[in-house]
Design a protein around this motif. Structure first.
Motif, PDB file in Angstrom:
ATOM      1  N   ALA A   3      11.567 -32.392  42.232  1.00 44.34           N
ATOM      2  CA  ALA A   3      12.197 -33.099  43.452  1.00 44.34           C
ATOM      3  C   ALA A   3      11.252 -34.412  43.161  1.00 44.34           C
ATOM      4  N   ASP A   4      11.990 -35.575  43.683  1.00 45.09           N
ATOM      5  CA  ASP A   4      11.170 -36.916  43.348  1.00 45.09           C
ATOM      6  C   ASP A   4      10.391 -37.210  44.694  1.00 45.09           C
ATOM      7  N   GLY A   5      10.202 -36.309  45.785  1.00 45.02           N
ATOM      8  CA  GLY A   5       9.628 -36.571  46.789  1.00 45.02           C
ATOM      9  C   GLY A   5       8.445 -35.832  47.023  1.00 45.02           C
ATOM     10  N   LEU A   6       7.683 -35.664  48.008  1.00 45.41           N
ATOM     11  CA  LEU A   6       6.521 -34.722  48.109  1.00 45.41           C
ATOM     12  C   LEU A   6       6.770 -33.483  48.525  1.00 45.41           C
ATOM     13  N   ALA A   7       6.574 -32.521  47.838  1.00 48.48           N
ATOM     14  CA  ALA A   7       6.809 -31.354  48.121  1.00 48.48           C
ATOM     15  C   ALA A   7       5.761 -30.039  47.879  1.00 48.48           C
ATOM     16  N   ALA A   8       4.489 -30.709  48.390  1.00 49.06           N
ATOM     17  CA  ALA A   8       3.265 -29.793  48.298  1.00 49.06           C
ATOM     18  C   ALA A   8       3.023 -28.771  47.148  1.00 49.06           C
ATOM     19  N   GLY A   9       3.169 -29.796  46.095  1.00 47.05           N
ATOM     20  CA  GLY A   9       3.085 -29.135  44.778  1.00 47.05           C
ATOM     21  C   GLY A   9       3.789 -28.028  44.120  1.00 47.05           C
ATOM     22  N   LYS A  10       4.920 -27.900  44.924  1.00 44.93           N
ATOM     23  CA  LYS A  10       6.102 -26.661  44.591  1.00 44.93           C
ATOM     24  C   LYS A  10       7.376 -27.327  44.211  1.00 44.93           C
ATOM     25  N   GLY A  11       7.502 -28.643  43.997  1.00 46.31           N
ATOM     26  CA  GLY A  11       8.821 -29.177  43.754  1.00 46.31           C
ATOM     27  C   GLY A  11       9.246 -29.192  42.672  1.00 46.31           C
ATOM     28  N   PHE A  34      14.302 -28.191  48.824  1.00 49.40           N
ATOM     29  CA  PHE A  34      12.979 -28.926  49.128  1.00 49.40           C
ATOM     30  C   PHE A  34      13.146 -29.780  50.309  1.00 49.40           C
ATOM     31  N   GLY A  35      14.008 -29.735  50.841  1.00 50.16           N
ATOM     32  CA  GLY A  35      14.393 -30.820  52.098  1.00 50.16           C
ATOM     33  C   GLY A  35      14.701 -32.214  51.768  1.00 50.16           C
ATOM     34  N   SER A  36      13.980 -32.917  52.337  1.00 52.75           N
ATOM     35  CA  SER A  36      14.087 -34.518  52.147  1.00 52.75           C
ATOM     36  C   SER A  36      13.235 -35.050  50.830  1.00 52.75           C
ATOM     37  N   ALA A  37      12.566 -34.237  50.553  1.00 51.64           N
ATOM     38  CA  ALA A  37      11.843 -34.474  49.216  1.00 51.64           C
ATOM     39  C   ALA A  37      12.852 -34.237  47.909  1.00 51.64           C
ATOM     40  N   GLY A  38      13.753 -33.637  47.961  1.00 50.84           N
ATOM     41  CA  GLY A  38      14.710 -33.165  46.774  1.00 50.84           C
ATOM     42  C   GLY A  38      15.956 -34.236  46.996  1.00 50.84           C
ATOM     43  N   SER A  39      15.851 -35.218  47.633  1.00 47.15           N
ATOM     44  CA  SER A  39      17.041 -36.084  47.869  1.00 47.15           C
ATOM     45  C   SER A  39      17.540 -36.892  46.554  1.00 47.15           C
ATOM     46  N   ARG A  40      16.490 -36.954  45.846  1.00 46.44           N
ATOM     47  CA  ARG A  40      16.313 -37.398  44.240  1.00 46.44           C
ATOM     48  C   ARG A  40      15.616 -36.410  43.518  1.00 46.44           C
ATOM     49  N   VAL A  41      16.307 -36.238  42.294  1.00 42.89           N
ATOM     50  CA  VAL A  41      15.458 -35.629  41.317  1.00 42.89           C
ATOM     51  C   VAL A  41      14.813 -36.308  39.952  1.00 42.89           C
ATOM     52  N   VAL A  42      13.940 -35.766  39.263  1.00 45.17           N
ATOM     53  CA  VAL A  42      13.603 -36.426  37.946  1.00 45.17           C
ATOM     54  C   VAL A  42      13.885 -35.012  37.011  1.00 45.17           C
ATOM     55  N   ILE A  43      14.448 -35.391  35.888  1.00 40.46           N
ATOM     56  CA  ILE A  43      14.744 -34.440  34.772  1.00 40.46           C
ATOM     57  C   ILE A  43      14.001 -34.904  33.633  1.00 40.46           C
ATOM     58  N   GLU A  44      12.935 -34.043  33.166  1.00 41.86           N
ATOM     59  CA  GLU A  44      12.107 -34.275  32.339  1.00 41.86           C
ATOM     60  C   GLU A  44      12.098 -33.385  30.909  1.00 41.86           C
ATOM     61  N   GLU A  45      11.462 -33.823  29.971  1.00 35.98           N
ATOM     62  CA  GLU A  45      11.464 -33.027  28.792  1.00 35.98           C
ATOM     63  C   GLU A  45      10.173 -31.644  29.223  1.00 35.98           C
TER      64      GLU A  45
END
Length: 279
Positions: A3-11, A34-45
């Motif tokens: 999750a690209d937003g703040l998700a209390a360390g659980k995103g 993840f609510g509004s914290a997941g309106s955008r995501v980051v996909i990483e290695e």
């Protein structure tokens, strides 16, 4: 998938294949995990190795590293299950030997401090780098402008000198003359959580605590409140049972003994905190 937003360390959802990644995206975007914290995501290695936390006090171009620590993010024993804010930690982290410690300073911390100064934002405060280490190679997972939880508990129980004086030295730009002092012991902290955490969890469960006078033990409250003359649960992570020992094995044993002194309905904890560091 993050999750690209703040998700209390659980995103963060760890995905082992394409299907897992697709399910993660459905959970985040469609089910609003993840609510509004997941309106955008980051996909990483996906990174393999051992995770370590490197926390330091920074004042412009001066830095005082704190003791190293190692967190346990997954909810279940053996690092399985959902990511959490952290289920326990120990200090120091054996993987951060003298060589790796200096490498972290040279390749991560100093360049970050210098970059902030160059961009006109000299930093003052706690700078926490979450790192993945494998074969002496370091990858930065994240930066936080704060202490870490639950790493802070086993770190601070080892701090012999004054935390207040350390902070004042940073504020007054005197870090270069400050000498930090540590107790020459190991520490271990075990999180006691509420049933259902890190998803929807129970609250308002009465807590019974057996008093213990051992000076090497400290029970940190996190998700509790005082209600009708009783301690009751009010959060997902409720306590961090923390202990000092002459080695990590002793600290671990004492921490789990302290866990046994705390009881409330639905409580659970990981039973393998610290084993990574015990050779």
């Amino acid at each position: 998938v993050k999750a690209d937003g703040l998700a209390a360390g659980k995103g963060v959802i760890i995905c082992s294949c394409k299907k897992d990644a697709e399910d993660a995206l459905i959970s985040i975007f469609k089910d609003n995990a993840f609510g509004s914290a997941g309106s955008r995501v980051v996909i990483e290695e996906f990174l393999e190795g051992e995770e370590a936390s490197f926390i330091a006090v920074v004042s412009k171009d001066k830095i005082v590293p704190l003791a190293t620590s190692q967190d346990h993010k997954a909810v279940g024993d053996g690092d399985v299950g959902l990511n959490t804010g952290g289920m326990g930690a120990y200090s120091p982290a054996p993987i951060v030997n003298a060589e790796i410690h200096q490498k972290i300073l040279n390749e991560v911390m100093f360049p970050t401090m210098e970059g902030l100064i160059r961009e006109g934002y000299p930093y003052l405060g706690f700078l926490y780098a979450g790192l993945m280490i494998k074969n002496n190679n370091i990858k930065v997972l994240e930066f936080n402008c704060r202490f870490g939880d639950p790493e802070t508990q086993p770190i601070l129980i080892r701090l012999k000198s004054s935390l207040v004086e350390l902070c004042l030295s940073a504020i007054n730009e005197k870090l270069d003359s400050y000498s930090i002092d540590w107790i020459d012991k190991h520490s271990c902290g075990v999180v006691i959580a509420s049933n259902g955490y890190p998803e929807s969890y129970d609250t308002n469960k009465e807590v019974k605590i057996k008093l213990n006078e051992d000076g090497d033990l400290k029970l940190f409250h996190a998700g509790t409140k005082y209600k009708n003359n009783k301690i009751v649960t009010s959060g997902g992570r409720v306590f961090c049972a923390t202990a000092l020992g002459n080695d990590l094995k002793e600290a671990q044993k004492k921490a789990y003994n302290l866990v046994d002194d705390v009881n409330f309905e639905g409580s659970f904890f990981r039973k393998d905190i610290g084993f990574k560091g015990i050779k």
